[in-house]
Design a protein around this motif. Structure first.
Motif, PDB file in Angstrom:
ATOM      1  N   UNK A 115      -5.331   6.193  -0.710  1.00  0.00           N
ATOM      2  CA  UNK A 115      -5.183   5.281   0.431  1.00  0.00           C
ATOM      3  C   UNK A 115      -3.711   5.036   0.749  1.00  0.00           C
ATOM      4  N   UNK A 116      -2.916   4.836  -0.293  1.00  0.00           N
ATOM      5  CA  UNK A 116      -1.484   4.605  -0.075  1.00  0.00           C
ATOM      6  C   UNK A 116      -0.831   5.815   0.573  1.00  0.00           C
ATOM      7  N   UNK A 117      -1.178   7.014   0.085  1.00  0.00           N
ATOM      8  CA  UNK A 117      -0.629   8.237   0.665  1.00  0.00           C
ATOM      9  C   UNK A 117      -1.058   8.386   2.117  1.00  0.00           C
ATOM     10  N   UNK A 118      -2.354   8.116   2.403  1.00  0.00           N
ATOM     11  CA  UNK A 118      -2.850   8.216   3.781  1.00  0.00           C
ATOM     12  C   UNK A 118      -2.112   7.237   4.689  1.00  0.00           C
ATOM     13  N   UNK A 119      -1.910   5.996   4.208  1.00  0.00           N
ATOM     14  CA  UNK A 119      -1.199   5.008   5.003  1.00  0.00           C
ATOM     15  C   UNK A 119       0.242   5.404   5.257  1.00  0.00           C
ATOM     16  N   UNK A 120       0.903   5.940   4.226  1.00  0.00           N
ATOM     17  CA  UNK A 120       2.312   6.317   4.361  1.00  0.00           C
ATOM     18  C   UNK A 120       2.465   7.499   5.327  1.00  0.00           C
TER      19      UNK A 120
END
Length: 460
Positions: free
Chosen positions: A254-259
């Motif tokens: 999720x963090x990677x997708x958001x970034x």
């Protein structure tokens, strides 16, 4: 029974047909019989249920009889369908403006980007410019833009005359795509589309990579503009992510997708995660105000679920620098699949093997192209590709910086291949021994790539 004033007629028709245990063919046959209109076919019923067409008042009268649904219910659902803004992967699902108004009609000025004269034009450009490696039929563009074939055809002709789109024919089908020469207007226009109408595609691609994501809902100012409410451009993107029942989403993913979404859309992305329920509480969208529109975005699944945590590469600074200068860009979804590149590279190498003696020049051209495809595959595995405005050497530069001296052969092969483009030059020929040598080089690059691929994750 309480009536849902937001439910579109496509949902009402589908639910009523299934309740009566009718197929689309059976419903079309019954409607044609009772109405005396043989033009009502299964294809027309399918268009109603997909939301691509709204039945007219006279047809709704016969639908009420056949489906055993009050006509008032169908009329309310038809009005709700007209309020829904549909474009590509996104559709307004709740709290759409009560009156469509000129700003939201397909031919009206779009509030999301009012420099365009119509939502049809914006929808066509969003589909073609954000997917430059794909061709679209008129029917696909009509579905993406939420308009008729006639309107799409009219806009296509104007865009083709302007040099933004190009067309070709396959039999009776006319296919449109972004202009291959990528004129001076195409790059800036593509960036403009990505930051506005490209939000659903980027969000759907990046969060669609996260295993377990079932629904994606967009709220806030962007949803207001998409629904046709005029105002300033959104400063951030507000998302609600619904997880499949019993599924805990990977926080790193999720963090990677958001970034990556922030990098591609050049603005902050705020999201919250909730369990999947039939009625999602849209007020859980960050900064969502009661009574404002929300937009549902379809998750776009990749062909192969990418790794999130990959190897740390020495060339990451080179990648970041080329991204800052616009020579590389992030991609996701089907465009981030490495296998099509590798499969074509293998085919080129196999064809070159048969030509090394008979036509070594042709063999070398195939081998140089295979090397470029190998480089593109390594980038695609990381969710990266060379931008339309990038110079030809970018792919070779990046893979050599990331994967070492062996992959410097990618750029060397490209440069040698360019010499063959000038038949008057003394260097414009290849001997069979040279072609056979570089056939071995390409095969070694394919073998090395096969070992590297499982270790690579998305670049963020």
């Amino acid at each position: 029974m309480e009536v849902d004033f937001n439910q579109p007629i496509s949902h009402v028709i589908r639910a009523a047909r299934r309740r009566r245990q009718l197929s689309q063919y059976s419903l079309a046959r019954e409607l044609a019989t009772v109405s005396g209109r043989p033009t009502i076919t299964r294809d027309l019923v399918a268009r109603w249920e997909r939301g691509h067409q709204i039945p007219r008042l006279g047809t709704r009268q016969w639908l009420a009889v056949v489906l055993q649904v009050p006509q008032e219910r169908l009329d309310i659902a038809a009005a709700a369908a007209r309020r829904r803004s549909r474009l590509g992967h996104a559709v307004v699902t709740e709290n759409a403006p009560a009156s469509p108004g000129p700003a939201r009609r397909a031919q009206g000025t779009p509030a999301l980007l009012p420099v365009f004269r119509s939502r049809v034009q914006a929808g066509i450009l969003a589909a073609t410019l954000l997917n430059p490696d794909r061709s679209f039929s008129l029917t696909e563009l009509a579905e993406h833009a939420g308009s008729s074939l006639a309107s799409v055809d009219k806009e296509n002709k104007l865009l083709e005359k302007a040099g933004i789109l190009t067309s070709r024919r396959e039999g009776t089908i006319r296919l449109m795509r972004a202009a291959g020469d990528r004129g001076p207007l195409v790059g800036p226009l593509t960036e403009l589309m990505r930051l506005t109408y490209g939000v659903p595609q980027v969000v759907g691609e990046e969060f669609g990579c996260v295993p377990g994501v079932a629904r994606i809902v967009v709220g806030g100012v962007w949803a207001d503009r998409f629904a046709g409410i005029a105002g300033p451009s959104p400063e951030s993107i507000e998302l609600l992510i619904a997880a499949q029942p019993g599924k805990n989403l990977d926080s790193r993913a999720l963090t990677t997708a958001g970034r990556r979404t922030e990098q591609r859309l050049k603005r902050p992305v705020h999201f919250s995660v909730v369990p999947l329920e039939q009625e999602i509480d849209t007020l859980k969208i960050p900064r969502q105000r009661p009574g404002h529109p929300v937009v549902e975005v379809a998750p776009i699944r990749p062909r192969v679920v990418p790794q999130i945590a990959g190897v740390e590469l020495d060339g990451q600074d080179v990648v970041r620098r080329l991204m800052r200068t616009g020579q590389l860009e992030l991609v996701s979804g089907p465009a981030a699949s490495s296998q099509p590149f590798l499969q074509l590279a293998s085919k080129h190498a196999a064809a070159a093997e048969h030509l090394t003696d008979a036509s070594p020049d042709s063999a070398f051209v195939l081998l140089a192209k295979a090397a470029q495809l190998i480089g593109s595959a390594l980038l695609a595995q990381q969710g990266i590709r060379a931008s339309a405005s990038a110079p030809d050497h970018v792919i070779g530069t990046v893979v050599a910086a990331q994967f070492g001296h062996q992959f410097a052969q990618v750029e060397m092969l490209r440069q040698r291949s360019r010499e063959l483009d000038a038949p008057t030059s003394r260097d414009s020929h290849v001997v069979p021994a040279e072609a056979k040598t570089y056939l071995g080089t390409v095969r070694s690059l394919l073998a090395a790539t096969a070992e590297i691929m499982p270790k690579l994750g998305l670049f963020s």
